[in-house]
Design a protein around this motif. Structure first.
Motif, PDB file in Angstrom:
ATOM      1  N   ARG A  76       4.799  24.545 -31.460  1.00 17.42           N
ATOM      2  CA  ARG A  76       3.457  24.054 -31.802  1.00 17.42           C
ATOM      3  C   ARG A  76       2.396  25.096 -31.488  1.00 17.42           C
ATOM      4  NH1 ARG A  76       1.747  18.880 -29.083  1.00 17.42           N
ATOM      5  NH2 ARG A  76       0.613  18.430 -30.988  1.00 17.42           N
ATOM      6  N   ILE A  85       2.332  21.098 -35.382  1.00 17.17           N
ATOM      7  CA  ILE A  85       3.765  21.414 -35.321  1.00 17.17           C
ATOM      8  C   ILE A  85       4.076  22.434 -36.400  1.00 17.17           C
ATOM      9  CG2 ILE A  85       6.105  20.527 -35.658  1.00 17.17           C
ATOM     10  CD1 ILE A  85       5.197  17.918 -34.373  1.00 17.17           C
ATOM     11  N   GLN A 114      10.468  22.273 -35.965  1.00 17.65           N
ATOM     12  CA  GLN A 114      11.206  21.457 -34.994  1.00 17.65           C
ATOM     13  C   GLN A 114      12.661  21.359 -35.414  1.00 17.65           C
ATOM     14  OE1 GLN A 114       8.621  18.038 -34.982  1.00 17.65           O
ATOM     15  NE2 GLN A 114       9.921  16.927 -36.413  1.00 17.65           N
TER      16      GLN A 114
END
Length: 147
Positions: free
Chosen positions: A54, A40, A43
């Motif tokens: 990602r 990741i 986010q």
């Protein structure tokens, strides 16, 4: 059709893909091949939508496993060539480096991504999901003679 090459209509997705900053993570499928990984990068939740950026890497000869997503994915193949198959076991696209991919949402869009080449596939992926949804949902092999 599980994946289509086409211009992205979502401004954020288009900007991220054009800038080459999308990162795709390994889909948590049934089961992913050895060495398939995801990282990741970023986010954010806005209202009832999660946005997850990602980087996904599929080593040579490996696959994501069968899965679907509860939201739409926008991806760019940064390296290698991704072969994509739908639940009928048919190829629904071969995507070399530089290709854009869109995976539609829902359990009616079960698919697997496979690296049939000799070098790693690296994907930059933006997941646009209902808040709190998993990145992917495992599905059983629909009867294909490959994993």
């Amino acid at each position: 059709m599980s994946i289509k090459r086409h211009g992205l209509r979502t401004g954020l997705a288009a900007a991220v893909i054009a800038g080459g900053t999308l990162i795709g993570g390994a889909a948590h499928a049934t089961p992913p091949g050895p060495g398939v990984s995801g990282r990741i990068i970023w986010q954010h939740t806005a209202g009832d939508t999660d946005f997850v950026l990602r980087e996904v890497t599929l080593p040579a000869g490996q696959a994501t496993g069968w899965h679907h997503h509860d939201g739409t994915l926008y991806a760019r193949v940064r390296q290698g060539t991704l072969s994509h198959f739908d639940a009928t076991c048919a190829s629904d696209g071969v995507y070399p480096a530089g290709s854009a991919i869109v995976e539609p949402a829902g359990p009616g869009n079960v698919h697997i991504g496979r690296n049939l080449g000799a070098t790693a596939v690296v994907l930059d992926v933006l997941y646009v999901l209902p808040a709190g949804s998993p990145l992917s949902v495992d599905d059983p092999n629909p009867g294909c003679d490959f994993q």
